[in-house]
Scaffold this active site. Structure first.
Site, PDB file in Angstrom:
ATOM      1  N   GLY A 180       0.805  -1.211   0.000  1.00  0.00           N
ATOM      2  CA  GLY A 180       0.000   0.000   0.000  1.00  0.00           C
ATOM      3  C   GLY A 180       0.839   1.262   0.000  1.00  0.00           C
ATOM      4  N   THR A 181       2.163   1.083  -0.029  1.00  0.00           N
ATOM      5  CA  THR A 181       3.061   2.220   0.016  1.00  0.00           C
ATOM      6  C   THR A 181       3.331   2.818  -1.355  1.00  0.00           C
ATOM      7  OG1 THR A 181       4.912   0.689  -0.132  1.00  0.00           O
ATOM      8  CG2 THR A 181       4.225   1.358   2.077  1.00  0.00           C
TER       9      THR A 181
ATOM     10  N   GLY B 293      12.662  -1.568   1.836  1.00  0.00           N
ATOM     11  CA  GLY B 293      12.159  -2.154   0.608  1.00  0.00           C
ATOM     12  C   GLY B 293      12.685  -1.475  -0.641  1.00  0.00           C
TER      13      GLY B 293
ATOM     14  N   ARG C 171      17.313  11.599  -1.679  1.00  0.00           N
ATOM     15  CA  ARG C 171      16.480  11.976  -2.832  1.00  0.00           C
ATOM     16  C   ARG C 171      15.110  11.309  -2.733  1.00  0.00           C
ATOM     17  NH1 ARG C 171      19.803  11.393  -7.512  1.00  0.00           N
ATOM     18  NH2 ARG C 171      20.083  13.646  -7.462  1.00  0.00           N
TER      19      ARG C 171
ATOM     20  N   VAL D  56      11.591   5.920   3.993  1.00  0.00           N
ATOM     21  CA  VAL D  56      10.691   6.921   4.557  1.00  0.00           C
ATOM     22  C   VAL D  56       9.540   6.310   5.355  1.00  0.00           C
ATOM     23  CG1 VAL D  56      11.194   8.595   2.757  1.00  0.00           C
ATOM     24  CG2 VAL D  56       9.281   7.011   2.456  1.00  0.00           C
TER      25      VAL D  56
ATOM     26  N   GLU E 243       9.362   4.620   8.188  1.00  0.00           N
ATOM     27  CA  GLU E 243       9.360   4.646   9.655  1.00  0.00           C
ATOM     28  C   GLU E 243       9.635   6.034  10.238  1.00  0.00           C
ATOM     29  OE1 GLU E 243       9.127   1.185  10.566  1.00  0.00           O
ATOM     30  OE2 GLU E 243       9.523   0.624   8.493  1.00  0.00           O
TER      31      GLU E 243
END
Length: 692
Positions: A462-463, A504, A580, A655, A657
């Site tokens: 879902g990211t 990931g 980035r 990004v 956590e």
């Protein structure tokens, strides 16, 4: 320096490629995959916290129309090894915690299965249980390592003998908390031709397979796991859990029919991990100018008698501040409770609440602005390793955040601002999270019909991984996004590591870049139809030469009702250093979600364990409150315009956590500023603010 990609697709706010499928309902989640003639599985769970099954009567359940069979420890297929105790289900009459799987009903409908499960009668021999975490527990022990492989204890200088001019010495506590992704854990399992096929809601199809295979006594190639779409996980789906082993056992006796198992929200509170409660003793000491001379962070937390999981609660403290005298320790109590596991930013989220609350207390004791004190203690190198940072921009985050938030001119005195019945306060906290990269992924690139097929068994929970990886592949191949087709979420694809620890995109992106570069080296820019190349994640020498971490600064404004203690959060701001940004649209969503989850941790989330019976009593979303839209007002996130030259070919860092780390402390510090009451025990509920 890492060989960086030239960003073209990277950096664009590309909309989710799978967005239309999710909107129109054609994106299938685990339980939704069509399978012919399934049986439905409903677990039977232990109702005692410790003991042994003396008798289990399944006759009434078996007699119910529509029931195919009832599995218990007396008739379940044998597993191959008991080396993985969490997955050792239905193999023994022993009960190690309340909610443990002790049986399962297979039936024609989910309703019949659930009704029959209620008809199973169990006689137990009860034993005394121990389920309450205490800081003075005689059985506390030091684990060999804490998650994933950090030393449990560290020590520098003389932390016991140091005598700084200003000392903060306080204990902070955080409660047991549970993941509640929108999609509950679910799996479909089918045995056919000696192959086990599973549609599962998982953060890593290959991770799932590699953990299940030895337990089932199978060659991994005889297990296929598919997860094309996952409705959130936050860590809880980062590995196989007991229900996955149960589904495999059920499929084994289903005569070739698929079995479908979806945990209820209540069952998830016992079966898929949780964040351990913590007791954290922090001592900070500084000179009169606020320069740190002493940092100690001693943690007590729990694990299970079934299997050890040691959360790395004090690890963030090792990186964020330097001092000549430092100590961090972790001690565990093995209790008669389910196995704890990952929950967003395990370790750093609860640990930095304690550290950043203590820093706020130290700033007040020194009479120094809390941002100024933090900037005065910026280390030249990573305090944990002595390595230079690949890019440490915490001070820039704090200063830019102060400018955006309007920190200048703030009256530091508690209870200095009031609006009618509401006490108003502002707070700040720092955040850090390691730049993890997991080895072991591979990817292939194939040219066919004028398009580039990129295949990797990664997970999109879902990211937006599917979209971001496509952008990375496009830049690596020097082609537009529209020329790339990405496949993921299947063990039939090349091996991929788990989606966890914000690793990931770094792991998989680096792998895809390597495969794309190999493809270009082999076939150039005019490939023939069918040309294919693969690549594995390369070793990065910079990982040994630099400390790679993300950083951030959180700012919070709170309003506390002077009569009721109600806390509202009208404004939150986060400024981050994450290298980035591959896709600003997706990153903004991740950071907003992390900050919101941090607010939920600060004010709401608390799994209430009944010490008499050993189970979580508020085990549903009616009683376990997570932040919802009505709780969230104005949240602003931004990030520094930068790239990390040493992290990976994209120049990015994770990004997922960093948004939650520091958010609870910023709110707690703002509550203290508003009320003068220092709440060191999360969540911050009205009862803790009344009478102060």
């Amino acid at each position: 320096m890492t060989d960086l990609l030239r960003p073209r697709a990277i950096g664009a706010p590309l909309e989710r490629l799978d967005g239309p499928d999710k909107i129109n309902g054609t994106a299938r989640y685990a339980f939704e995959h069509p399978v012919p003639d399934p049986l439905y599985v409903h677990p039977v769970q232990a109702t005692i916290a410790r003991g042994r099954i003396e008798d289990i009567d399944v006759h009434a359940a078996e007699d119910l129309d529509g029931v195919a069979t009832v599995l218990t420890h007396e008739n379940a297929p044998r597993l191959a090894t008991d080396s993985d105790a969490e997955l050792w289900v239905l193999q023994s009459p022993e009960v190690a915690f309340r909610g443990q799987l002790i049986g399962a009903v297979l039936a024609e409908t989910p309703e019949i299965a659930r009704q029959a499960a209620d008809l199973v009668r169990v006689d137990y021999r009860r034993e005394p249980h121990h389920v309450v975490l205490r800081g003075d527990d005689d059985a506390l022990y030091a684990p060999e390592v804490v998650n994933p492989s950090f030393a449990a204890d560290t020590r520098d200088g003389d932390p016991d003998g140091a005598e700084p001019a200003v000392v903060v010495d306080a204990t902070y506590t955080t409660p047991m908390e549970h993941n509640n992704p929108m999609e509950p854990h679910a799996t479909i399992a089918t045995w056919r031709g000696g192959v086990l096929t599973m549609y599962d809601s998982t953060q890593g199809v290959h991770q799932m397979r590699s953990r299940l295979a030895p337990v089932l006594g199978l060659d991994p190639e005889r297990i296929r796991v598919l997860a094309p779409h996952v409705g959130g996980g936050f860590g809880s789906k980062g590995t196989a859990h007991a229900h996955n082993a149960l589904a495999a056992l059920a499929a084994r006796v289903a005569g070739g029919r698929p079995v479908k198992l979806a945990l209820t929200r209540q069952q998830m509170f016992a079966l898929v991990g949780y964040r351990t409660p913590t007791i954290q003793h922090v001592r900070l000491g500084a000179d009169r100018d606020g320069k740190l001379e002493l940092v100690t962070h001693d943690v007590v937390e729990q694990t299970s008698t079934v299997q050890e999981f040691a959360e790395q609660t004090a690890v963030g403290t090792r990186t964020v501040y330097a001092a000549p005298n430092r100590r961090t320790t972790h001690r565990l109590a093995a209790l008669d409770v389910p196995v704890p596991f990952w929950m967003r930013a395990p370790g750093e989220a609860p640990g930095m609440f304690a550290t950043e609350s203590a820093v706020d207390e130290l700033a007040e004791a020194c009479g120094i602005d809390p941002i100024d004190l933090r900037c005065r203690n910026e280390p030249a190198v990573d305090p944990a390793t002595g390595l230079p940072h690949s890019a440490r921009h915490l001070a820039e985050c704090l200063r830019e955040g102060a400018e955006r938030f309007g920190w200048a001119g703030r009256d530091p005195a508690p209870r200095s601002a009031r609006d009618g019945d509401w006490l108003v306060g502002t707070g700040v906290a720092s955040a850090t999270y390691p730049g993890y990269k997991m080895p072991g992924s591979t990817a292939t690139v194939r040219y066919r019909d004028g398009r580039y097929e990129v295949r990797i068994g990664a997970a999109d929970i879902g990211t937006g991984t599917r979209t971001a990886l496509t952008q990375i592949a496009a830049d690596a191949l020097d082609r537009p996004v529209s020329d790339v087709d990405l496949e993921l979420g299947d063990t039939a694809l090349p091996t991929a590591t788990v989606e966890g620890g914000s690793s990931g995109l770094t792991s998989w992106g680096t792998t895809v870049v390597e495969a794309a570069r190999r493809f270009r080296e082999k076939f150039g820019h005019d490939p023939a139809d069918g040309d294919e190349a693969d690549g594995a994640m390369p070793e990065e020498p910079d990982e040994q030469r630099y400390a790679i971490h993300s950083f951030g600064a959180h700012f919070a404004e709170v309003r506390v009702n002077a009569d009721t203690g109600e806390v509202r959060v009208p404004r939150l701001l986060g400024v981050f250093s994450v290298g980035r940004v591959v896709n600003p649209r997706l990153v903004r969503s991740q950071l907003l979600g992390g900050i919101t989850m941090g607010m939920s941790m600060a004010l709401f989330e608390h799994s209430v364990l009944d010490p008499q019976f050993g189970h979580v009593i508020n085990h549903d979303l009616a009683q376990y409150h997570v932040a919802a839209h009505a709780d969230v007002a104005d949240i602003e996130v931004s990030w520094l315009d930068e790239h990390d030259p040493h992290s990976n070919p994209m120049g990015s860092r994770g990004v997922g956590e960093i948004g939650i780390v520091g958010s609870p402390a910023a709110i707690a510090n703002a509550v203290h500023h508003a009320t003068g009451i220092r709440v060191r025990d999360l969540p911050i509920t009205p009862d803790k603010l009344l009478g102060g």
